[in-house]
Design a protein around this motif. Structure first.
Motif, PDB file in Angstrom:
ATOM      1  N   THR A 292       0.874  -1.168   0.000  1.00 52.21           N
ATOM      2  CA  THR A 292       0.000   0.000   0.000  1.00 52.21           C
ATOM      3  C   THR A 292       0.908   1.213   0.000  1.00 52.21           C
ATOM      4  O   THR A 292       1.560   1.511   0.997  1.00 52.21           O
ATOM      5  CB  THR A 292      -0.926   0.037   1.216  1.00 52.21           C
ATOM      6  N   LEU A 294       1.411   5.353  -1.124  1.00 57.16           N
ATOM      7  CA  LEU A 294       0.803   6.616  -1.497  1.00 57.16           C
ATOM      8  C   LEU A 294       1.902   7.614  -1.834  1.00 57.16           C
ATOM      9  O   LEU A 294       2.930   7.671  -1.142  1.00 57.16           O
ATOM     10  CB  LEU A 294      -0.071   7.161  -0.377  1.00 57.16           C
ATOM     11  N   SER A 295       1.690   8.401  -2.888  1.00 54.57           N
ATOM     12  CA  SER A 295       2.669   9.409  -3.300  1.00 54.57           C
ATOM     13  C   SER A 295       1.963  10.727  -3.573  1.00 54.57           C
ATOM     14  O   SER A 295       0.823  10.750  -4.072  1.00 54.57           O
ATOM     15  CB  SER A 295       3.415   8.962  -4.557  1.00 54.57           C
ATOM     16  N   GLY A 306      -1.276  13.168  -7.102  1.00 53.82           N
ATOM     17  CA  GLY A 306      -1.108  12.078  -6.155  1.00 53.82           C
ATOM     18  C   GLY A 306      -1.251  10.750  -6.863  1.00 53.82           C
ATOM     19  O   GLY A 306      -1.830  10.663  -7.958  1.00 53.82           O
ATOM     20  N   VAL A 308      -1.663   6.288  -6.018  1.00 48.13           N
ATOM     21  CA  VAL A 308      -1.804   5.162  -5.103  1.00 48.13           C
ATOM     22  C   VAL A 308      -1.394   3.895  -5.842  1.00 48.13           C
ATOM     23  O   VAL A 308      -1.694   3.720  -7.035  1.00 48.13           O
ATOM     24  CB  VAL A 308      -3.255   5.041  -4.580  1.00 48.13           C
ATOM     25  N   THR A 808       6.822   9.708  -1.107  1.00 45.67           N
ATOM     26  CA  THR A 808       6.186   8.401  -1.184  1.00 45.67           C
ATOM     27  C   THR A 808       6.243   7.724   0.178  1.00 45.67           C
ATOM     28  O   THR A 808       7.295   7.691   0.829  1.00 45.67           O
ATOM     29  CB  THR A 808       6.887   7.509  -2.227  1.00 45.67           C
TER      30      THR A 808
END
Length: 811
Positions: A292, A294-295, A306, A308, A808
C-alpha cells in the motif's frame, strides 16, 4: 560454473531494520521479480542462511525456476541434466531463507539441495542419510538466469536501474546474454526514482533514442537508430493497439523495454510501420508482499498530483493477485498545462499448470497551451530559439483524449515441455484537438501560425494464439514457438478549418479564440487489418553456449479508406510479405556473449502520386533490412554492450524522366553503439551510452541528394547518468545526468540544420522512516541551466528548467 553475486541488495527482516533507509527503499522498489541478494562473502555464510529474502518467481519448468532462484540468491548450483527433466514448479513467492526456498521448491518432488565444501549447492534425490553425506561428483550444469516462458520477468541487474533481460517479442522473455539483439529493460525503480510521467521521460536514458516532441505537445514521437517510432506503435505486454494512441502514462508500468532496430519478425508489423525499434510496456503485477503505497507530487509551475499503488495476493499459495494503480495530476507547468486521470487494474492467477492475467485501464488526458511543430522558410537559416519557458502559440489551444482498454492473457502447460497460450484485447480511444503549428519561419523569427482542428476515434482489437514447446534432437535443444496474431483498427477522423495569422517567436501575436461550430458525428473513415503467422526455433548446444535462432513471419496488410462526406471508398490496399530473421549467440565464457543478427522491418507500401503514370499501382509492403553484430560483457556488477549495425530502408518517388512512381529510394543508416550500466562501486551506479551514426540518403529522386545526410540524424549522441549513495547522510542519494546531441540537418538538401545541444539534469532522494513507515522524498531538475534549444528537425524546443518533487510513503 556461473556464480552470481551481489552485495547491494539487502535481505528483508520481518521485524525491524537497522540498515540505512536508502538501501531498504531500493530493495522495496524492485517490484515484479524483486529479490534480495545474499552477501558475497562465504565467511558470513551462517548469517546468510538465517536471513530472509523476498522472491517472486513465476511457475514453470523446475530447472528454470531453480535457476532463477539461484541467480537471485547469489548461489552456485549444479545438478544432473536428467534430475529435473519434465518436472514443473509452482514457482516461489514470498519471504524465505535460502534453505526454506530450497525446501519449498524441491521437497515435494523428492529432491534436496546439498551444500558442498566449496559452497556449491548440488540438487539430488533425497535419501535418509542425505543430511550428513558428502556429495558425489556430478556432471555440472551451469546456472543461467532464464525466463523464456510465461510472463516471468528477468531480475534487476546490479544497481536496479535496468533488468538482466526482457521480452524479445515472439522469442519471449530472455536474458541479455541470450538475446542476439540490442535491448534495454528499464525497471520500475528507474521510473519511480526519475519521476517519469510518460515513456518520453524513460527512454531519454538511452543514447540511441532521441525524443522528437516535448511534454508540451499532445503526442510522442521517438527516433531510434535514426528512424522514427511513433507512440501508437508502443506495445502493451507484447500486444499492439492497447495503449493510448498519442501519449500514455507509465504510472502502472513495471518495465519499459526498448529493442533497437527493425523487428517485424519479433513483433509483427507495427500499426504505423515504425522500423527504428520497438518499445514495450510491461504492466505491474501483485507481489506476495502486501503493498500500500501513497505518493504526492509537484511539477514546477503549479501542477500537483497524487498516486496510489495497491497490491495483494489471496488464495492457496497466493495464487490470485490484484494490483491497482491510480494517479491524478492537474495544473500549469512552465510552458503548458496538463490534467491526467488514470486507473489501471491488474488481476492474475497462477496455478500448477495454468496462468492467466487480466488488465483493464482508463486514462483521461488534457493538455492546454499545446506546442506544435515549426517549419522553416525556404533558404532561411535556423534562428536562435526564444527563452525556454516562453510560449509563442495561442493559449487557447488544447488536446483532449480518453482511453479505455482491457486485455486477457492465458497459458496452459499441456505437458511439461509444451504450452499453449492466447491473448485478446480491446481499446477505445477518443480525442478532440485544436493545436497550433507554424510554417515559413524566417531568420528574424517571423512565421505564419496555423491550426489543426479535428475530432477522431480509434477502436482496436488485438489478439494472439500460439504453441510453445521444447524438445531435443541428439545434443541439440530446440525451443519452438508457433503463433498467429491479428490486429484490427477502425477509425474516424473529421477536421475543421481555422484561419491562419502572422506572428513572431520572439514577440508573438495573441488573437481571440474564434467561434467554431461542433464537428458533429464522425463516421468511419479508415480500417487497418494486420494478420500474421510466425514460427521460430532456437537451437541451443553445448549448455547454451552456442545458440542459433531461425524464424520467419508472413504478414498480411489490408487498408481501406472512405470519404468523410460521401462515404465512398477512396482507397483499398491488400498485400502480404514474408520477413525472415536469423540470430546467433556465442558464449566462449560465461560472462561474454557475442551475437549477430539479420532481421527485417515492415511498413505499408507507398502510394504513387496522383500525377504519376502508374498512379493506380499498389506496392507490396516495403522491407527495411538490418545486419548487426555485437558483444556483451558482464563484469559482475557492471555490464558493457557494443553493437555495430547497418539498416537500409527503401522509399518511393516518381522518376522525373519517365513519370513512373517506384520504390527506388533508399536511406542507409550505419552506426556503432556503446552502453554501460550497473554499479561502479557499492554506492555508485552508472547508466551511460553513446551512438555514432552515419545516416545517408543513398538513392534519391533524380540522384539530386545522393550522399547527403538524412534528416534528423545527429552524427553523435551520448548520455551519462550517475547516482551516489552519500556516506555523510544515511539514506541520501544524489544523481546527475548529461545528455548530448550533435547537430542535425532538417532538410534533404543539407542546407539547414539545428546546432548541437547539451542538457544537464540533477536530482536527489532521501529515504527515512516516519515511525515505522518507510518514506522517500525525491527531487529532480531537468535542464538545470534552463538552456533553450531546438531538439529535432520539427523545430520543437526542449523542456525549460523543470523541477519535480514527490513524497512516497509505504503503509
Amino acid at each position: 560454473m556461473h556464480h552470481l553475486r551481489s552485495s547491494k541488495l539487502l535481505p528483508v527482516n520481518r521485524h525491524t531494520f537497522q540498515l540505512p533507509p536508502l538501501r531498504i527503499a531500493i530493495s522495496i522498489a524492485f517490484t515484479g521479480l524483486s529479490v534480495a541478494h545474499a552477501s558475497t562473502a562465504l565467511a558470513a555464510d551462517q548469517n546468510i542462511q538465517q536471513q530472509v529474502y523476498q522472491y517472486n518467481i513465476d511457475a514453470g519448468p523446475l530447472a528454470e525456476v531453480i535457476n532463477l532462484f539461484a541467480s537471485a540468491s547469489g548461489l552456485a548450483l549444479t545438478f544432473e541434466a536428467d534430475t529435473l527433466k519434465d518436472i514443473q514448479s509452482q514457482g516461489l513467492h514470498g519471504q524465505f531463507t535460502i534453505q526454506q526456498g530450497f525446501s519449498k521448491l524441491l521437497s515435494e518432488n523428492g529432491l534436496q539441495a546439498v551444500k558442498s565444501d566449496d559452497g556449491t549447492y548440488i540438487i539430488k534425490k533425497r535419501s535418509k542419510s542425505s543430511s550428513t553425506e558428502k556429495p558425489a561428483t556430478l556432471p555440472e550444469v551451469a546456472v543461467k538466469s532464464k525466463a523464456d516462458s510465461g510472463s516471468g520477468l528477468q531480475p534487476a541487474y546490479a544497481g536496479g536501474q535496468v533488468a538482466k533481460g526482457g521480452k524479445a517479442g515472439f522469442l519471449g522473455n530472455k536474458s541479455i546474454m541470450d538475446t542476439p539483439f540490442n535491448s534495454t529493460s528499464y525497471t520500475s525503480q528507474t521510473i519511480q526514482d526519475q519521476q517519469a510521467r510518460s515513456v518520453l521521460d524513460v527512454v531519454q536514458n538511452d543514447a540511441s533514442v532521441r525524443v522528437v516532441s516535448p511534454q508540451s505537445n499532445g503526442s510522442e514521437v521517438f527516433y531510434i537508430r535514426g528512424f522514427s517510432v511513433s507512440n501508437q506503435d508502443i506495445s502493451f505486454d507484447g500486444m499492439y493497439g492497447i495503449l493510448p494512441y498519442w501519449r500514455g502514462s507509465v504510472a502502472a508500468a513495471e518495465r519499459v523495454e526498448v529493442l533497437k532496430g527493425p523487428n517485424a519478425f519479433l513483433n509483427g508489423m507495427a500499426p504505423s510501420g515504425s522500423v527504428g525499434g520497438a518499445i514495450n510496456i510491461v504492466p505491474k503485477r501483485a507481489e506476495d508482499t502486501p503493498l500500500t503505497q501513497l505518493s504526492a507530487s509537484y511539477i514546477s509551475g503549479s501542477n500537483f498530483g497524487g498516486q496510489v499503488d495497491f497490491g495483494r495476493r489471496f488464495g492457496p499459495d497466493n495464487s490470485v493477485g490484484i494490483r491497482v494503480n491510480g494517479v491524478y495530476r492537474d495544473g500549469d507547468t512552465n510552458r503548458t498545462s496538463q490534467e491526467l486521470g488514470e486507473t489501471a487494474i491488474a488481476l492474475d492467477y497462477r496455478g500448477d499448470r495454468g496462468r492467466a492475467w487480466i488488465d483493464v485501464g482508463y486514462q483521461n488526458l488534457q493538455t492546454d497551451k499545446v506546442e506544435g511543430l515549426m517549419g522553416l522558410a525556404t533558404n532561411a537559416s535556423v534562428p536562435s530559439p526564444p527563452s525556454a519557458s516562453k510560449f509563442y502559440y495561442q493559449s487557447w489551444t488544447t488536446w483532449k483524449n480518453e482511453t479505455t482498454y482491457g486485455v486477457v492473457h492465458g497459458e496452459y502447460d499441456v505437458k511439461p515441455n509444451l504450452t499453449v497460450y492466447a491473448a485478446a484485447g480491446q481499446r477505445h480511444f477518443r480525442d478532440n484537438y485544436l493545436f497550433p503549428f507554424g510554417f515559413g519561419l524566417t531568420n528574424q523569427g517571423s512565421f505564419t501560425e496555423g491550426f489543426a482542428r479535428a475530432s477522431s476515434w480509434y477502436d482496436n482489437t488485438s489478439s494472439e494464439v500460439g504453441l510453445r514447446g521444447q524438445f531435443e534432437t541428439g545434443s541439440v535443444q530446440h525451443r519452438v514457438n508457433i503463433g498467429l496474431t491479428s490486429f484490427n483498427q477502425d477509425s474516424g477522423v473529421k477536421s475543421g478549418v481555422v484561419p491562419t495569422h502572422a506572428s513572431n517567436i520572439y514577440n508573438p501575436t495573441d488573437i481571440a479564440e474564434p467561434t467554431m461550430a461542433s464537428l458533429g458525428h464522425i463516421p468511419k473513415t479508415g480500417q487497418l487489418d494486420l494478420v500474421s503467422m510466425a514460427i521460430a526455433d532456437t537451437l541451443s548446444m553445448f549448455d547454451d553456449s552456442v545458440q542459433l535462432i531461425l524464424g520467419a513471419r508472413k504478414q498480411q496488410v489490408d487498408v481501406d479508406a472512405w470519404d468523410i462526406t460521401t462515404g465512398a471508398k477512396t482507397a483499398s490496399y491488400s498485400r502480404d510479405a514474408v520477413t525472415p530473421a536469423v540470430g546467433v549467440v556465442l558464449k566462449p565464457v560465461s560472462n561474454l556473449s557475442l551475437y549477430s543478427n539479420y532481421i527485417e522491418g515492415l511498413s505499408q507500401g507507398p502510394v504513387p502520386t496522383p500525377t504519376a503514370f502508374n498512379n493506380t499501382q499498389v506496392f507490396a509492403p516495403i522491407k527495411s533490412k538490418q545486419f548487426e553484430v555485437g558483444a556483451k560483457y558482464d563484469f559482475g556488477k557492471l555490464m558493457a554492450t557494443i553493437s555495430l549495425f547497418e539498416i537500409k530502408r527503401p522509399s518511393g518517388f516518381t522518376d522525373p524522366a519517365t513519370n513512373i512512381f517506384g520504390v527506388d529510394g533508399e536511406q542507409r543508416n550505419r552506426g556503432a553503439e556503446l552502453n554501460v550500466f550497473g554499479e561502479i562501486t557499492e554506492n555508485v551506479r552508472l547508466l551511460a551510452g553513446g551512438m555514432l551514426l552515419d545516416a545517408k540518403q543513398t538513392k534519391t529522386q533524380g540522384g539530386t541528394f545522393d550522399g547527403n545526410y538524412a534528416v534528423n540524424s545527429p552524427k553523435f549522441t551520448a548520455n551519462i547518468g550517475t547516482e551516489w549513495d552519500t556516506s555523510f547522510i544515511h539514506g541520501f542519494t544524489v544523481n546527475a545526468r548529461v545528455v548530448y546531441t550533435d547537430a542535425a540537418y532538417i532538410d534533404a538538401a543539407n542546407t539547414q540544420k539545428i546546432p548541437s545541444w547539451t542538457r544537464f539534469d540533477l536530482g536527489a532522494r532521501y529515504h527515512f522512516k516516519a515511525g515505522e513507515k518507510p518514506v522517500v522524498i525525491r527531487a529532480n531538475i531537468e535542464n538545470v541551466f534552463d538552456r533553450s534549444y531546438w531538439m529535432s528537425s520539427s523545430l520543437y524546443r526542449g523542456n525549460p528548467r523543470t523541477l519535480t518533487l514527490s513524497a512516497t510513503v509505504n503503509f
